[in-house]
Design an enzyme around this catalytic site. Structure first.
Site, short mmCIF file in Angstrom:
data_model
loop_
_atom_site.label_atom_id
_atom_site.label_comp_id
_atom_site.label_asym_id
_atom_site.label_seq_id
_atom_site.Cartn_x
_atom_site.Cartn_y
_atom_site.Cartn_z
CG ASN A 23 44.10 40.51 28.52
OD1 ASN A 23 45.15 39.86 28.51
ND2 ASN A 23 43.54 40.91 29.63
NE ARG A 92 42.13 30.87 31.80
CZ ARG A 92 41.46 29.88 32.35
NH1 ARG A 92 42.08 28.94 33.02
NH2 ARG A 92 40.15 29.80 32.23
N PRO A 122 38.98 27.34 36.07
CG PRO A 122 36.77 26.69 36.50
CD PRO A 122 37.81 27.73 36.87
CB ILE A 123 39.51 25.02 30.74
CG1 ILE A 123 39.99 23.60 31.09
CG2 ILE A 123 40.63 26.03 30.88
CD1 ILE A 123 40.94 23.03 30.06
CG ASP A 124 33.82 24.56 33.88
OD1 ASP A 124 34.63 25.51 33.87
OD2 ASP A 124 32.73 24.63 34.46
CG LEU A 125 32.20 27.91 31.48
CD1 LEU A 125 32.25 29.38 31.82
CD2 LEU A 125 30.75 27.43 31.41
CG ASP A 305 42.18 42.30 34.60
OD1 ASP A 305 42.15 41.30 35.32
OD2 ASP A 305 42.06 42.26 33.36
CB ILE A 327 35.50 38.23 38.02
CG1 ILE A 327 34.69 39.45 37.59
CG2 ILE A 327 35.78 37.28 36.85
CD1 ILE A 327 33.43 39.17 36.80
#
Ligand code: EPZ
Length: 421
Positions: A23, A92, A122-125, A305, A327
């Site tokens: 990551n 992602r 979602p990807i709104d932010l 995770d 989360i």
């Protein structure tokens, strides 16, 4: 079809060298697009998600070469091109190319991101932030089309400290005109590493490690090399697994210990004696885990995770435990397979009630996401008999070779080739 066969293991003794972080390397790979030139990334994990990110970059005429754990990225001939859903849907982190492409070309066209099915994700932010930077965002069929005549620094307060949205804004802001202030930013180690990398490329960033980041667009960025940090989730996978089995397990390759402080604290609560050493951690375990209540959260809290790895360990504990996920909506998905192995876990909302003193029974199980798959490996080591895990491609997205690693610590685990799916 390759599967992983895990057998009941009596102890974990030995040394595992922890791979480079997935990551951190994925956003750094996206960041290489911000400059024209050659960048060398060392300690790059040889995992499926990195291969897919290379494929996405190659679609943008970026040359990538992986040699062992050294990745060379050459962006000199990079050219803007639409990234189809057939590629973006595999990962992602493909959404991070949006910020990087906007910074480089002020224009990006790409399919929606994929990733592990652990929630709605979602990807709104991300998009809200880009709108503030004067980016025009539209959806044409299944493609996001984003363009800006003038990528403008902005003030943006994230409603939730999303790791991906913070990374995307950092990437775009480093190539934007003027000053960007991100409030409510994520503070995960992956953000700190991306900031440090962008600074090494010439970006000006204040507040690194805090939830207020100030980025000043400086115009030209230059290519930079990156020495990747260890994967704190892979390290945590092995450390927590050790709580369920007696032995002395050494994890090496661990640099910045604070990146996994909470996991170390959780391992101590479980009863492991954790000794910090120069290049890593020595975990001494009696094999009898202690029960307790645990909750995931944003950094520096316990990482979401690792919940799927913690749950099977708690089944062996000296009493009942409770875990709560805060989360992702579907993080407790592992419970279904564990209950097929005889766990008897009850889930109510985002909380799982875990009985202690349970001996699981090995059976055929299916990986459905990366960390759920890792949790099944842990469960298999603790279960009676054999556990055969299918769909291990999910595990290979993030673990270089979980079989090799655990074998090094004496676990009875192997690959098995079968004709059936
Ligand atoms: C990153 O995912 C990690 N992935 C995840 O690890 C990790 O679990 C997660 O951060 C939390 O630490 C990578 O770095 C590639 P988020 P990301 O945006 O960035 C909501 C693994 O196994 N949200 O912080 O996708 C979202 O639905 C992976 O290695 C919005 O509502 O996580 C979630 O509930 C899995 N709108 C929460 O925020 C948005 O626009 C956290 O997501 C974005 C997110």
């Amino acid at each position: 079809m390759r599967k992983i066969c895990v057998k009941e293991t009596s102890a974990l003794n030995g040394e595992i060298r922890v791979q480079g972080s997935k990551n951190t390397v994925l956003p750094v790979m996206a960041a290489t697009l911000l400059a024209s030139g050659v960048s060398v990334i060392t300690n790059c994990p040889d995992i499926e998600d990195v291969h897919v990110m290379c494929e996405l970059l190659r679609h943008l005429h970026v040359k990538t070469k992986m040699s062992g754990n050294v990745l060379t990225v050459d962006t000199r001939q990079a050219e803007n091109a639409p990234l189809p859903y057939s590629l973006t849907g595999k990962l992602r982190s493909s959404i991070l190319l949006l910020g990087a492409m906007l910074a480089r070309w002020q224009r990006a066209e790409l399919g929606m991101p994929g990733g592990c099915a652990i929630g709605l994700r979602p990807i709104d932010l991300h998009l809200e932030g880009f709108l503030r930077m004067h980016v025009d965002v539209s959806l044409r069929q299944d493609m996001l089309v984003c363009r800006s005549f003038y990528l403008q620094g902005c003030e943006y307060h994230l409603r939730f400290p999303s790791v991906g949205a913070t990374e995307n804004m950092l990437l775009a802001a480093a190539g934007a005109k003027g000053r960007t202030v991100l409030r409510g930013a994520a503070v995960e180690p992956e953000i700190v590493e991306l900031c440090r990398y962008l600074v090494s490329m010439g970006a000006l960033i204040e507040g690194i490690g805090t939830d207020v980041l100030v980025i000043k667009g400086t115009g030209e960025l230059t290519p930079s090399d990156y020495s990747n940090v260890y994967d704190r989730i892979v390290a945590g996978t092995y450390l927590l697994t050790a709580a369920g089995l007696p032995g002395k397990l050494k994890l090496t390759g661990i640099g910045e210990m604070s990146y996994m402080e909470n996991t170390i604290q959780t391992a101590s609560r479980l009863g492991i004696s954790v000794k910090k050493q120069q290049d890593g951690i020595l975990a001494i375990s009696s094999g009898q885990a202690r029960a307790g209540c645990f909750e995931s959260g944003i950094h520096p809290a316990f990482p979401t995770d690792l919940l799927p790895v913690l749950i099977p360990v708690l089944l062996t504990a000296d009493g009942a435990s409770r875990v709560r996920e805060t989360i992702f909506e579907n993080r407790l998905g592992i419970v279904q397979e564990l209950n097929r192995m005889g766990a008897g876990i009850r889930v109510s909302g985002q909380t799982a009630g875990i009985p202690g003193g349970i001996k699981l029974t090995g059976c055929r199980v299916r990986a459905t996401d990366l960390r759920q798959g890792a949790g099944l490996v842990t469960a298999g080591l603790l279960a009676e008999g054999s556990t055969l895990i299918s769909d291990i491609g999910y595990i290979e997205r993030g673990y270089e070779d979980i079989v090799r690693d655990l074998q090094a610590a004496g676990a009875v685990i192997m690959y098995e080739e079968t004709d059936e799916s």
